[in-house]
Design a protein around this motif. Structure first.
Motif, PDB file in Angstrom:
ATOM      1  N   ILE A  26       0.281   2.147   1.441  1.00  0.00           N
ATOM      2  CA  ILE A  26       0.762   3.325   2.010  1.00  0.00           C
ATOM      3  C   ILE A  26       1.516   4.130   0.761  1.00  0.00           C
ATOM      4  O   ILE A  26       2.278   3.587  -0.238  1.00  0.00           O
TER       5      ILE A  26
ATOM      6  N   VAL B 141      -3.157   5.019   3.138  1.00  0.00           N
ATOM      7  CA  VAL B 141      -2.618   6.152   3.947  1.00  0.00           C
ATOM      8  C   VAL B 141      -1.716   6.806   3.114  1.00  0.00           C
ATOM      9  O   VAL B 141      -1.043   6.399   2.213  1.00  0.00           O
ATOM     10  N   THR B 142      -1.764   8.218   3.100  1.00  0.00           N
ATOM     11  CA  THR B 142      -1.055   8.983   2.568  1.00  0.00           C
ATOM     12  C   THR B 142       0.090   9.769   3.698  1.00  0.00           C
ATOM     13  O   THR B 142      -0.560  10.417   4.502  1.00  0.00           O
ATOM     14  N   ILE B 143       1.466   9.761   3.622  1.00  0.00           N
ATOM     15  CA  ILE B 143       2.246  10.183   4.239  1.00  0.00           C
ATOM     16  C   ILE B 143       3.172  11.391   3.627  1.00  0.00           C
ATOM     17  O   ILE B 143       3.804  11.042   2.472  1.00  0.00           O
TER      18      ILE B 143
ATOM     19  N   GLN C 153      -6.679  12.814   9.618  1.00  0.00           N
ATOM     20  CA  GLN C 153      -5.584  13.251   9.353  1.00  0.00           C
ATOM     21  C   GLN C 153      -4.841  13.727  10.701  1.00  0.00           C
ATOM     22  O   GLN C 153      -5.435  14.222  11.410  1.00  0.00           O
TER      23      GLN C 153
ATOM     24  N   PHE D 207       1.910   8.115  14.805  1.00  0.00           N
ATOM     25  CA  PHE D 207       1.235   7.218  13.835  1.00  0.00           C
ATOM     26  C   PHE D 207       2.019   5.845  13.910  1.00  0.00           C
ATOM     27  O   PHE D 207       3.047   5.425  13.910  1.00  0.00           O
TER      28      PHE D 207
ATOM     29  N   LYS E  17       5.423  14.895  10.064  1.00  0.00           N
ATOM     30  CA  LYS E  17       4.858  14.574   9.117  1.00  0.00           C
ATOM     31  C   LYS E  17       3.260  14.586   9.071  1.00  0.00           C
ATOM     32  O   LYS E  17       2.798  14.739   9.996  1.00  0.00           O
TER      33      LYS E  17
ATOM     34  N   GLU F 296       2.292   2.892  11.653  1.00  0.00           N
ATOM     35  CA  GLU F 296       2.275   2.430  10.171  1.00  0.00           C
ATOM     36  C   GLU F 296       1.931   0.790  10.171  1.00  0.00           C
ATOM     37  O   GLU F 296       1.263   0.591   9.144  1.00  0.00           O
TER      38      GLU F 296
ATOM     39  N   ARG G  34       3.663   7.634  -0.202  1.00  0.00           N
ATOM     40  CA  ARG G  34       4.759   8.413   0.531  1.00  0.00           C
ATOM     41  C   ARG G  34       4.847   9.594  -0.581  1.00  0.00           C
ATOM     42  O   ARG G  34       5.263   9.335  -1.633  1.00  0.00           O
TER      43      ARG G  34
ATOM     44  N   TYR H 297      -0.093  12.691   8.213  1.00  0.00           N
ATOM     45  CA  TYR H 297      -0.681  11.369   7.852  1.00  0.00           C
ATOM     46  C   TYR H 297      -2.108  11.387   7.606  1.00  0.00           C
ATOM     47  O   TYR H 297      -2.835  11.653   8.639  1.00  0.00           O
ATOM     48  N   THR H 298      -2.689  10.982   6.504  1.00  0.00           N
ATOM     49  CA  THR H 298      -4.163  10.955   6.009  1.00  0.00           C
ATOM     50  C   THR H 298      -4.458   9.610   5.833  1.00  0.00           C
ATOM     51  O   THR H 298      -4.033   8.978   4.953  1.00  0.00           O
ATOM     52  N   VAL H 299      -5.464   9.053   6.621  1.00  0.00           N
ATOM     53  CA  VAL H 299      -6.038   7.715   6.553  1.00  0.00           C
ATOM     54  C   VAL H 299      -7.380   7.903   5.930  1.00  0.00           C
ATOM     55  O   VAL H 299      -8.210   8.529   6.478  1.00  0.00           O
TER      56      VAL H 299
END
Length: 215
Positions: free
Chosen positions: A212, A99-101, A82, A200, A88, A202, A214, A90-92
């Motif tokens: 991805i 990936v959550t943004i 994270q 990050f 923002k 993307e 969002r 970003y969790t990978v």
């Protein structure tokens, strides 16, 4: 009866004075910790985390690390990564290839990595707690009670190394009985870090076929 009343009032007053002194001591120690943290350009922490809930028969243990630079952070935890770049989060999650943004949730009761070393500055009452000897290091605990009665957090214990004024341990107890313990294994400061550490990419994850999300 009058003598007993006077004795009760005296003991009550002494108790309040003692509590006030302990609260002041606790706040003074945390102020030292805060000022020490603020003096560093960046901080790297390697830690062990334990999540326990006896009623739910839950116990999870993992190791992780986090790099902190002001509000920005890069956290490696439970096999996920994270990052907060100041704008923002970003969790990978490699396991799910996603990936959550999302924006920062300021209403979240949990202690975010960027606030881990400074969250105690506001919103709490302080109590002086036990002193432990850990491998020759004196760890003084301070108990934090949230002022907001609607929070999901019941209390937080912060263990402070009295010599370095660094946080050694954090024990957070929730109203649901869940206890989260974070123990610092390594605390490094002012490390050379890449200028792109909190950037990050993307496209890198799109090329890998990650989904991805969002929010």
């Amino acid at each position: 009866m009058i003598k007993k009343s006077i004795l009760f009032i005296t003991l009550f007053t002494v108790g309040l004075f003692s509590y006030g002194q302990n609260s002041d001591k606790a706040k003074a120690l945390l102020d030292e910790v805060y000022n020490k943290v603020q003096s560093y350009d960046n901080i790297y922490i390697d830690f062990q985390s334990t999540l326990e809930n006896t009623e739910a028969d839950l116990k999870q243990e993992t190791n992780g690390n986090v790099t902190l630079d002001g509000e920005k952070y890069l956290l490696n935890y439970f096999g996920a990564k994270q990052m907060y770049d100041g704008n923002k989060v970003y969790t990978v999650v490699p396991e799910n290839e996603e990936v959550t943004i999302e924006d920062v949730n300021e209403d979240n009761d949990n202690v975010s990595p960027s606030k881990m070393l400074t969250f105690y500055k506001t919103g709490h009452n302080y109590q002086w707690d036990i002193l432990q000897n850990v491998g020759g290091r004196k760890i003084q605990y301070v108990k934090l009670i949230p002022i907001d009665s609607n929070t999901e957090i019941k209390s937080v214990l912060l263990g402070v190394d009295t010599q370095t004024k660094h946080i050694y341990k954090l024990i957070q107890t929730g109203n649901n009985g869940t206890k989260t313990t974070i123990t610092v294994n390594s605390f490094k400061t002012n490390q050379p870090i890449s200028s792109t550490l909190f950037t990050f990419d993307e496209k890198k994850y799109e090329d890998k076929g990650y989904y991805i999300i969002r929010n």
